[in-house]
Structures are given as C-alpha cells and as structure tokens.
Design a protein around this motif. Structure first.
Motif, PDB file in Angstrom:
ATOM      1  N   GLY A  18       1.192  -1.048  -0.107  1.00 41.55           N
ATOM      2  CA  GLY A  18      -0.019   0.043  -0.246  1.00 41.55           C
ATOM      3  C   GLY A  18       0.595   1.224  -0.050  1.00 41.55           C
ATOM      4  O   GLY A  18       1.748   1.093   0.590  1.00 41.55           O
ATOM      5  N   LEU A  19       1.002   2.281  -0.855  1.00 44.90           N
ATOM      6  CA  LEU A  19       1.419   3.066  -0.898  1.00 44.90           C
ATOM      7  C   LEU A  19       0.797   4.620  -0.176  1.00 44.90           C
ATOM      8  O   LEU A  19      -0.344   4.484  -0.315  1.00 44.90           O
ATOM      9  CB  LEU A  19       2.165   3.373  -2.167  1.00 44.90           C
ATOM     10  N   TRP A  20       1.696   5.595  -0.376  1.00 44.85           N
ATOM     11  CA  TRP A  20       0.979   6.579   0.033  1.00 44.85           C
ATOM     12  C   TRP A  20       1.708   8.043  -0.890  1.00 44.85           C
ATOM     13  O   TRP A  20       2.876   7.681  -1.891  1.00 44.85           O
ATOM     14  CB  TRP A  20       2.125   7.418   1.463  1.00 44.85           C
ATOM     15  N   ARG A  21       1.101   8.462  -1.084  1.00 45.43           N
ATOM     16  CA  ARG A  21       1.139   9.490  -2.133  1.00 45.43           C
ATOM     17  C   ARG A  21       2.411  10.522  -2.436  1.00 45.43           C
ATOM     18  O   ARG A  21       3.241  10.595  -3.076  1.00 45.43           O
ATOM     19  CB  ARG A  21       0.524  11.422  -2.142  1.00 45.43           C
ATOM     20  N   ALA A  22       3.316  10.907  -1.377  1.00 47.59           N
ATOM     21  CA  ALA A  22       4.034  11.730  -0.791  1.00 47.59           C
ATOM     22  C   ALA A  22       5.538  11.338  -1.178  1.00 47.59           C
ATOM     23  O   ALA A  22       6.214  11.701  -2.302  1.00 47.59           O
ATOM     24  CB  ALA A  22       4.237  12.700   0.623  1.00 47.59           C
ATOM     25  N   PRO A  23       5.984  10.493  -1.091  1.00 46.52           N
ATOM     26  CA  PRO A  23       6.640   9.270  -1.264  1.00 46.52           C
ATOM     27  C   PRO A  23       6.975   8.767  -2.846  1.00 46.52           C
ATOM     28  O   PRO A  23       7.759   8.339  -3.193  1.00 46.52           O
ATOM     29  CB  PRO A  23       6.542   8.248  -0.178  1.00 46.52           C
ATOM     30  N   VAL A  24       5.639   8.037  -2.963  1.00 43.91           N
ATOM     31  CA  VAL A  24       5.370   8.131  -4.458  1.00 43.91           C
ATOM     32  C   VAL A  24       6.268   9.048  -5.527  1.00 43.91           C
ATOM     33  O   VAL A  24       5.928   9.154  -6.522  1.00 43.91           O
ATOM     34  CB  VAL A  24       4.422   7.641  -4.865  1.00 43.91           C
ATOM     35  N   GLN A  25       5.372  10.466  -5.248  1.00 45.86           N
ATOM     36  CA  GLN A  25       6.376  11.372  -6.417  1.00 45.86           C
ATOM     37  C   GLN A  25       7.340  11.341  -6.618  1.00 45.86           C
ATOM     38  O   GLN A  25       7.861  12.124  -7.235  1.00 45.86           O
ATOM     39  CB  GLN A  25       5.107  12.950  -5.313  1.00 45.86           C
ATOM     40  N   LYS A  26       7.957  11.636  -4.743  1.00 42.66           N
ATOM     41  CA  LYS A  26       8.907  11.796  -4.860  1.00 42.66           C
ATOM     42  C   LYS A  26      10.194  11.024  -5.069  1.00 42.66           C
ATOM     43  O   LYS A  26      11.092  11.325  -6.330  1.00 42.66           O
ATOM     44  CB  LYS A  26       9.748  11.776  -3.139  1.00 42.66           C
ATOM     45  N   TYR A  27       9.701   9.988  -5.463  1.00 40.56           N
ATOM     46  CA  TYR A  27      10.257   8.418  -6.381  1.00 40.56           C
ATOM     47  C   TYR A  27      10.020   8.408  -7.443  1.00 40.56           C
ATOM     48  O   TYR A  27      11.040   8.355  -9.127  1.00 40.56           O
ATOM     49  CB  TYR A  27       9.862   7.148  -5.762  1.00 40.56           C
ATOM     50  N   GLY A  28       8.718   9.209  -8.035  1.00 40.45           N
ATOM     51  CA  GLY A  28       8.545   9.713  -9.520  1.00 40.45           C
ATOM     52  C   GLY A  28       6.989   8.681  -9.773  1.00 40.45           C
ATOM     53  O   GLY A  28       7.074   6.471  -9.136  1.00 40.45           O
ATOM     54  N   VAL A  29       6.194   8.918 -10.604  1.00 39.83           N
ATOM     55  CA  VAL A  29       5.189   7.339  -9.643  1.00 39.83           C
ATOM     56  C   VAL A  29       5.330   6.958 -10.963  1.00 39.83           C
ATOM     57  O   VAL A  29       4.790   5.423 -10.474  1.00 39.83           O
ATOM     58  CB  VAL A  29       3.683   8.639 -10.264  1.00 39.83           C
ATOM     59  N   GLU A  30       5.030   6.541 -12.150  1.00 34.23           N
ATOM     60  CA  GLU A  30       5.856   5.779 -13.186  1.00 34.23           C
ATOM     61  C   GLU A  30       6.948   4.889 -13.007  1.00 34.23           C
ATOM     62  O   GLU A  30       6.607   3.880 -13.036  1.00 34.23           O
ATOM     63  CB  GLU A  30       5.803   6.418 -14.740  1.00 34.23           C
ATOM     64  N   ALA A  31       7.758   5.745 -12.357  1.00 26.15           N
ATOM     65  CA  ALA A  31       9.353   4.751 -11.811  1.00 26.15           C
ATOM     66  C   ALA A  31       8.262   3.491 -10.111  1.00 26.15           C
ATOM     67  O   ALA A  31       8.457   2.892 -10.642  1.00 26.15           O
ATOM     68  CB  ALA A  31       9.968   5.422 -11.062  1.00 26.15           C
ATOM     69  N   ALA A  32       7.861   3.971  -9.538  1.00 23.26           N
ATOM     70  CA  ALA A  32       6.933   3.097  -9.112  1.00 23.26           C
ATOM     71  C   ALA A  32       6.512   2.295  -9.507  1.00 23.26           C
ATOM     72  O   ALA A  32       6.558   0.743  -9.155  1.00 23.26           O
ATOM     73  CB  ALA A  32       6.065   4.507  -7.447  1.00 23.26           C
ATOM     74  N   ALA A  33       5.647   2.768 -10.393  1.00 21.09           N
ATOM     75  CA  ALA A  33       4.517   1.870 -10.832  1.00 21.09           C
ATOM     76  C   ALA A  33       5.330   0.591 -11.595  1.00 21.09           C
ATOM     77  O   ALA A  33       5.076  -0.408 -10.870  1.00 21.09           O
ATOM     78  CB  ALA A  33       3.744   2.602 -11.981  1.00 21.09           C
ATOM     79  N   ARG A  34       6.432   1.090 -12.380  1.00 22.09           N
ATOM     80  CA  ARG A  34       7.219  -0.101 -12.733  1.00 22.09           C
ATOM     81  C   ARG A  34       8.320  -0.473 -12.107  1.00 22.09           C
ATOM     82  O   ARG A  34       7.987  -2.436 -12.579  1.00 22.09           O
ATOM     83  CB  ARG A  34       8.123   0.987 -13.661  1.00 22.09           C
ATOM     84  N   LEU A  35       8.915  -0.514 -10.898  1.00 15.78           N
ATOM     85  CA  LEU A  35       9.542  -1.273  -9.624  1.00 15.78           C
ATOM     86  C   LEU A  35       8.734  -1.920  -9.370  1.00 15.78           C
ATOM     87  O   LEU A  35       9.159  -3.243  -8.780  1.00 15.78           O
ATOM     88  CB  LEU A  35       9.565   0.046  -9.073  1.00 15.78           C
ATOM     89  N   VAL A  36       7.327  -1.948  -8.778  1.00 20.87           N
ATOM     90  CA  VAL A  36       6.796  -2.333  -7.866  1.00 20.87           C
ATOM     91  C   VAL A  36       5.680  -3.944  -9.083  1.00 20.87           C
ATOM     92  O   VAL A  36       6.057  -5.246  -9.058  1.00 20.87           O
ATOM     93  CB  VAL A  36       5.265  -1.994  -7.540  1.00 20.87           C
ATOM     94  N   ARG A  37       5.299  -3.624 -10.442  1.00 16.15           N
ATOM     95  CA  ARG A  37       5.428  -4.453 -11.606  1.00 16.15           C
ATOM     96  C   ARG A  37       6.132  -5.646 -11.601  1.00 16.15           C
ATOM     97  O   ARG A  37       5.797  -6.242 -12.035  1.00 16.15           O
ATOM     98  CB  ARG A  37       4.908  -3.517 -12.314  1.00 16.15           C
ATOM     99  N   GLU A  38       7.439  -4.985 -11.609  1.00 18.86           N
ATOM    100  CA  GLU A  38       7.983  -5.739 -12.188  1.00 18.86           C
ATOM    101  C   GLU A  38       8.919  -6.718 -11.000  1.00 18.86           C
ATOM    102  O   GLU A  38       9.526  -7.676 -11.371  1.00 18.86           O
ATOM    103  CB  GLU A  38       9.584  -5.036 -12.761  1.00 18.86           C
ATOM    104  N   ALA A  39       8.741  -6.200 -10.002  1.00 14.84           N
ATOM    105  CA  ALA A  39       8.912  -7.226  -9.005  1.00 14.84           C
ATOM    106  C   ALA A  39       7.554  -8.224  -7.744  1.00 14.84           C
ATOM    107  O   ALA A  39       7.722  -8.908  -7.755  1.00 14.84           O
ATOM    108  CB  ALA A  39       8.737  -6.559  -7.671  1.00 14.84           C
ATOM    109  N   GLY A  40       6.551  -8.122  -8.884  1.00 17.67           N
ATOM    110  CA  GLY A  40       5.527  -9.196  -9.399  1.00 17.67           C
ATOM    111  C   GLY A  40       4.772  -8.950  -7.938  1.00 17.67           C
ATOM    112  O   GLY A  40       3.773 -10.177  -7.961  1.00 17.67           O
TER     113      GLY A  40
END
Lengths: 279, 279
Positions: B38-60
C-alpha cells in the motif's frame, strides 16, 4: 440592563476546579448562585462523607452526582468481589451525600483480553447485583458511556446506545444513563438515543465538557472549557430538554491548564461560558 | 513440518516500514512472498509515479491502495477548489500505479465550526464531483471511517455505518469503504455494517493495526503491531470473509517505535503476526 443569567441548574463537578478544597468549591458556587456540585469519592472520603454532606446542604446546594462506581469487567473472582464491595460502599456514600445518582465507569478489557462483548456482559452481571442494593438506598446507577478511545483501558460502554442496551435490562428507577457531551459529540445517532433515553425515563445526568485538540498523551486530561472546541452545546441542551430533562447541567472538565489557574477565575469563566454557550 | 504460511494476500502499507525506501520495501516484500504494498502519495511522488509503478510491477507485486485523497470539508471555495484539484491528481496517480483503490480521509471540522452534519454533507458534495472522474480512470474511491477521536481534526466520518450512508449515495463501482480494525474495533455495530458493505459490494480495502494504550500525544502514531493489543483480528477476518472479501489484507501501522527498528525485522515480525493472529 439584562438580568443576570440563571445559574440554578448549573452544577460544577469538583474535578473541574481541582485546585479548590471542598469548602472553597461550596462557598464559591453558593456565592455565584450555582445550584449544585458533582463530587468524587476520594476527596469526599478524605474530607469525611458526613461532613461533606453537611457542608453542601448547609450552603443550600445539592450534590448532583457522585463519581464513581464501576470497573466491573474483571474476570478474576476475587477482583470481582472486591469491585462489588467497593461499589456497595460507593452507593452508601451517595446515599449519605443525598444524591440519587451514582455515575458508573464500567471498566475496560482485562489484560490480554479481546472480548468486548464478554466484558459488556460482565457489566450487566454486576449491575444485576448492585442495582437492587442501590435502589433500596434511594440511589440510581447511571451508566456513563465513555468515548471509544477509552474502550480498552477504561470503559467498554462507548455509545449512548450501548449504555441504553444495558440499562434497559433493569427497571428505569434503578439504572439510568449519563449524557456527557465530551464522550458523545461525534456520534450521529446520539440524537435518537437521547430521545430513546427520555422516552424510557433513563436520563440520570447531563454533563458538559468541550472537545479540543490536540489530545494530550494518555488522553485523560484534554477536555476543553465550554466554547473552546467542537461541541455544539446548544444542540445537546435542546436535545435533552426535548427528551424531558429538567435536572442539573453539570460541567466536568479535566484539564491541567485549568487546574493551574485561580479557582475563582475558572468558576467565573465557567459560569460565563455556560450562559453564552448553553442557556 | 508445516507448510510456510501463505502470504500472497498480505500487503504491507509503506508507512508501516517508513524507514525503508520504496525499492527496499518492494524487494523485501517480494523476497518474503508478500503479495502487495500500500502506497502513499508523497513518497511515490518523490520517487516518481511511473518509476514506482514499474518497480512494483516488475517485482510481481500489486499496489493494493493509494493513500490518500480526501479533506473535503472546507467551507472556503478556494480551499475546496484546491482540494478538488488535488484529489483529481490523486486519482491520476492511483491509475498510473495500477491500483483500483484510492483511500479517502474525509477531513475534520473547519476552524471554529461545530456542524458535523454539514461537514459530512460537504464530503458527499465532493464525492459527487470526484467519483465519476475516478471511475472513468478505473479507480474506486474508498471512504475510510476514522476512529471518533479524529472527528474534529481529521475525519468527520467516524463509523462504518456513516461511511456506508455516504457511499450508498453513489454506484457501488464508484464508491466503496475501508474496513480498518484500528478505527472500528470498539463498535458493536461493525459486524452488521461489514455484512451490509458486503451485500452492497462496497468493501474496497481491509486494513489491520492493533489498538494499544496508553495513546501518545496527538494520538496519530500509537498503532500497535498485530497481536500487541485489543483487536480480535480473527473475528474481523472472518467477518469480511463472510461478507465476500477475497482481496488483500493490508497492514498499516503508524508507530514510532517500529520505525526505529531494522526494516527487515519489522517485516519479518509483521508476517509472523499475520500468520499467528489472522490466518
């Protein structure tokens, strides 16, 4: 020039001005035209129950409630027996003080216990023993629902609806409920529950404190002076009035900031706030 | 030798292990066989939304929820417009992360305001605007009732019943509710409200934290690790299961003590506690 506000129904719970001795409280209230005081067992015992009763009576005040009995939720038989004995003494003290209302804080979950329903049933079991004893002494038990943030460690009765569910197992003249704005202000069902309490003649006490944030650690001593927070006192006063309540309006505020002030200043402010936010 | 516990439905909210970066969280969960985060907006924005989406997805892993939208209760038009705009961005971020669930913390009373009913109606007004926008992006709004101790300053929606009263004004595929044990454990109506949510297909998120005392000042960071407090998790899990919930079980604990520990130790303990107290 307007008339001075009628403070005859106002009662000051002694914890609101904890810095005052009982004689100071009684003298201050009597001088201000305030009608009553709410008392606590420990300071009354220290002063002497009979002496306290005489002091209040001779000042022309009434004792609107005694806090508190309760803590009924232990599982251990010895602890339950001790609680029963303590509650009988609380009834005796209420009778000696001439108040018909003993406020009950029901108790929380025992250590390691997660069974709220079971704990509430133990409250009912204890009431079944205590209520007839109290009634024979002319004292009615008043179940006080405490805010849900106290459910684990202080009171498993969290809403007025739950308090009524318990009270209604017993005759109305034996067990009533407390409406305390601090504990109930957030609940969108409290209006219908106040009406239910009135219809069943269950209203036993009406207490006021305001809800202010941030809450302090331990969340016990963060109650606000009337008007400082989120509670709509006029709404509550109208609701209990519509439900038939003509009894005292007791202000019970636990707030360390208030305790650091001059007692007379707290009393005067409380009377002003009562006139401004309740009447 | 027993089989290892099935952690595929377990999700770790990133605030539970705040000391970990998003890559550390994703790697830790994936290695442990945990199914989601489960994610929170602020840390996701800091990491980059698209990058966060890819990171989670690629980890399965899946993103089980995004926290949070909401804060709908302002009266001031400019503040309301800003909240609406922020909530649209939150919807966009949820869609980009591939989660269908945007958790809403509805907001408290404006400064000096005592009208809880009016504030709840402003929540409904904001939902009427936001819900169709979210639905068109494939995101469902999830109203989270917060514990009544937050009613003044954070969320005027205090019970699951209130959350359902709001959600049911909208189509089920647009607005659901969150069942979070920390906020709801004290409520004797929560069982029937969970059933009501299930019957109406309103269950959108199931979150776990334990209730421990004493509460810290401000009462935000006092949530307990599963098993440390008063919550009967097995009861809640059975209730949501009976109501048809087959989705993630998300652990969301805000606790400063946990944040001072090694992230890996918190993750391992959380998985153990989940197996012992929930499964």
């Amino acid at each position: 020039m307007s008339n001075p506000p009628d403070l005859s129904r106002l009662s000051i719970n002694q914890e609101t001005i904890r810095q005052w001795s009982l004689p100071e409280l009684v003298e201050g209230c009597a001088r201000a035209g305030i009608g009553g005081v709410g008392l606590w067992r420990a300071p009354v015992q220290k002063y002497g129950v009979e002496a306290a009763a005489r002091l209040v009576r001779e000042a022309g005040l009434t004792v609107t409630s005694l806090c508190r009995g309760g803590f009924f939720t232990d599982r251990d038989p010895a602890a339950r027996a001790a609680a029963e004995e303590s509650n009988r003494r609380a009834v005796d003290e209420a009778a000696a003080l001439g108040t018909g209302t003993l406020v009950l804080v029901s108790g929380g979950l025992p250590e390691g216990d997660r069974d709220l329903h079971g704990a509430r049933e133990r409250v009912a079991d204890a009431l079944a023993v205590l209520a007839p004893y109290a009634a024979s002494a002319g004292v009615r038990l008043a179940i006080e629902p405490l805010h849900p943030m106290y459910a684990a460690d202080r009171c498993v009765v969290s809403t007025l609806g739950q308090a009524l569910d318990l009270a209604e197992r017993f005759p109305a003249e034996q067990v009533g409920v407390v409406v305390d704005t601090y504990h109930l202000w957030w609940d969108d069902r409290v209006g219908e529950d106040i009406a239910r309490a009135g219809a069943g003649r269950r209203l036993a006490s009406f207490q006021l404190a305001d809800w202010i944030t941030p809450l302090p650690a331990g969340v016990l001593l963060g109650r606000g002076q009337l008007g400082d927070g989120s509670v709509d006192f006029r709404w509550f006063h109208a609701a209990v009035t519509a439900a038939g309540w003509t009894g005292p309006v007791e202000v019970e505020i636990f707030n360390e900031g208030q305790w650091e002030r001059e007692g007379a200043a707290v009393l005067a402010e409380t009377a002003e706030r009562y006139a401004a936010h309740v009447l």
